[in-house]
Design an enzyme around this catalytic site. Structure first.
Site, PDB file in Angstrom:
ATOM      1  N   THR A 183       0.818  -1.220   0.000  1.00  0.00           N
ATOM      2  CA  THR A 183       0.000   0.000   0.000  1.00  0.00           C
ATOM      3  C   THR A 183       0.852   1.271   0.000  1.00  0.00           C
ATOM      4  O   THR A 183       0.302   2.369   0.042  1.00  0.00           O
ATOM      5  CB  THR A 183      -0.876   0.047   1.273  1.00  0.00           C
ATOM      6  OG1 THR A 183       0.003   0.008   2.412  1.00  0.00           O
ATOM      7  CG2 THR A 183      -1.849  -1.112   1.348  1.00  0.00           C
ATOM      8  N   LYS A 184       2.166   1.123  -0.023  1.00  0.00           N
ATOM      9  CA  LYS A 184       3.030   2.294   0.135  1.00  0.00           C
ATOM     10  C   LYS A 184       3.152   3.079  -1.180  1.00  0.00           C
ATOM     11  O   LYS A 184       2.645   2.659  -2.209  1.00  0.00           O
ATOM     12  CB  LYS A 184       4.410   1.857   0.641  1.00  0.00           C
ATOM     13  CG  LYS A 184       4.347   1.173   2.013  1.00  0.00           C
ATOM     14  CD  LYS A 184       3.844   2.123   3.095  1.00  0.00           C
ATOM     15  CE  LYS A 184       4.045   1.628   4.490  1.00  0.00           C
ATOM     16  NZ  LYS A 184       2.949   0.836   5.054  1.00  0.00           N
ATOM     17  N   ASN A 185       3.856   4.233  -1.111  1.00  0.00           N
ATOM     18  CA  ASN A 185       3.891   5.109  -2.293  1.00  0.00           C
ATOM     19  C   ASN A 185       4.615   4.466  -3.472  1.00  0.00           C
ATOM     20  O   ASN A 185       4.271   4.724  -4.625  1.00  0.00           O
ATOM     21  CB  ASN A 185       4.515   6.461  -1.938  1.00  0.00           C
ATOM     22  CG  ASN A 185       3.582   7.283  -1.058  1.00  0.00           C
ATOM     23  OD1 ASN A 185       2.467   6.850  -0.758  1.00  0.00           O
ATOM     24  ND2 ASN A 185       4.021   8.454  -0.645  1.00  0.00           N
TER      25      ASN A 185
END
Ligand SMILES: Cc1ncc(COP(=O)(O)O)c(C=O)c1O
Length: 383
Positions: A183-185
């Site tokens: 879910t990270k950038n």
């Protein structure tokens, strides 16, 4: 209402990483190899640090960071209650004692004044988290560290693009640790990276991240032929695979483009949700660059007429996925039992933890998706 479910935290996966993963599969080189080295090189260049060491998670990186800084049983590390449990667990895994200092209710980051109050003779390090992508007050935290001779590990799980007075997050303290969780950038599925300017810390991180085998062991991953290695320490199996790096090495090339897209979405949320009785993210200082990782709403039941959990359920019923970042750490059973932490001792984090709700902010969202989120929040608040 939307017909399909909008999953929270969807990564944007595009053709270059798909091709690269396929190339890895076809080459039969799945494990640590040249793609990991390339990904490390690209992250080091982006962050402007000499050393970037890829691992299989940010949690692994935080654990190694505590070890390479020489933390010993009984040493205290001050961190924030407004974080994912991994930040605290890594300190415990290293044998040290986590100590929490409450956050500033506006920035949601460690409050330097609260940190000062928690310093004892046993304090050896600070572990600030740049929450949601907003930089901590690094001038104040670094001044405290200097005054008391403390090491600083920056948890940059949310903070790949974060800057503070022109310095990239993760390069201000002794070590910084990134996450590439799904879910990270930018993502690698699971993955993390340790950043440092210190060659000794980098070498030891590398050794401990692969069973404690001498740095030469990594040469096994080139095609120069077999090399013997020594085992210097009892280490861990924390290395990243080429299959993971195949994704990350392309994701990093679009990190700024995606940041721009999230900025558009952020501005639209700020504009179109501003008349509602909910709290929106606070503006940040001109000397900071926010990584725009989480867009958090604060839902005060007295003001909104609905609790955070009820709003979350109403959005879910409208096919909008959300997240909770985070219920404050002292509320969880194991920490209450082991450290005697009480939620009410950290009032700012506790209040945020009870009210906070993250709405989707991925660069993958279309304008229609963003409009759907806004419409769903508006209708959910009106019952
Ligand atoms: C603030 C923070 N620290 C650490 C972690 C751990 O990251 P990883 O899942 O890569 O181990 C996370 C993951 O969500 C996080 O949000």
């Amino acid at each position: 209402m939307r017909n399909s479910y909008l999953v929270f935290g969807q990564p944007l996966i595009e053709q270059p990483e798909i091709d690269e993963v396929l190339a890895s599969l076809r080459s039969s080189w799945l494990g640590t190899g040249p793609k990991v080295a390339e990904f490390e090189k690209r992250i080091a260049a982006y962050k402007g640090v000499p050393h970037a060491l890829a691992l299989n998670s940010c949690t692994a990186g935080l654990h190694l960071a505590c070890l390479v800084l020489g933390l010993r049983p009984g040493d205290e590390v001050i961190t924030t209650p407004m974080t994912f449990c991994a930040s605290v667990n890594a300190i415990v895994h290293a044998g040290a004692v986590p100590v929490l200092a409450d956050v500033d209710p506006v920035t949601m980051n460690l409050d330097p004044e609260q940190v000062r109050r928690k310093i004892t003779k046993r304090t050896k390090a600070l572990l600030p988290v740049h929450f949601a992508g907003r930089s901590c007050d690094m001038d104040a935290l670094m001044a405290i560290a200097k005054q008391h001779g403390l090491k600083v590990i920056e948890d940059c799980a949310h903070a790949i693009e974060t800057e503070y007075r022109g310095q990239k997050a993760g390069t201000i303290g002794d070590l910084g640790v990134l996450s590439f969780y799904s879910t990270k950038n930018i993502v690698t599925g699971e993955g993390g990276m340790v950043l440092t300017r210190d060659a000794q810390l980098a070498r030891r991180t590398k050794v401990l991240g692969l069973h404690g085998m001498s740095a030469d062991a990594w040469k096994r991953f080139s095609d120069d032929g077999y090399k013997h290695y020594d085992v210097e320490e009892i280490g861990f199996k924390y290395n990243m695979m080429d299959l993971q790096a195949a994704i990350g090495m392309h994701q990093i090339t679009r990190v700024e483009l995606w940041w721009q897209r999230r900025l558009q979405i952020w501005r639209r949320y700020m504009q179109e949700l501003s008349d509602l009785p909910i709290g929106l993210p606070a503006p940040w200082g001109e000397h900071e660059r926010h990584a725009l990782h989480l867009f958090t709403l604060q839902v005060d039941k007295a003001r909104c007429g609905v609790s955070r959990d009820e709003l979350l359920m109403r959005l879910h019923r409208q096919n909008i996925g959300t997240g909770v970042h985070y219920r404050a750490v002292p509320g969880f059973k194991v920490y209450r039992e082991r450290f005697g932490w009480k939620p009410e001792d950290y009032p700012a984090a506790h209040t945020i933890g009870e009210r906070t709700l993250s709405i989707p902010l991925s660069a993958k969202l279309s304008d229609t998706d963003v409009g759907d989120v806004i419409a769903a929040v508006r209708s959910a608040l009106h019952g």
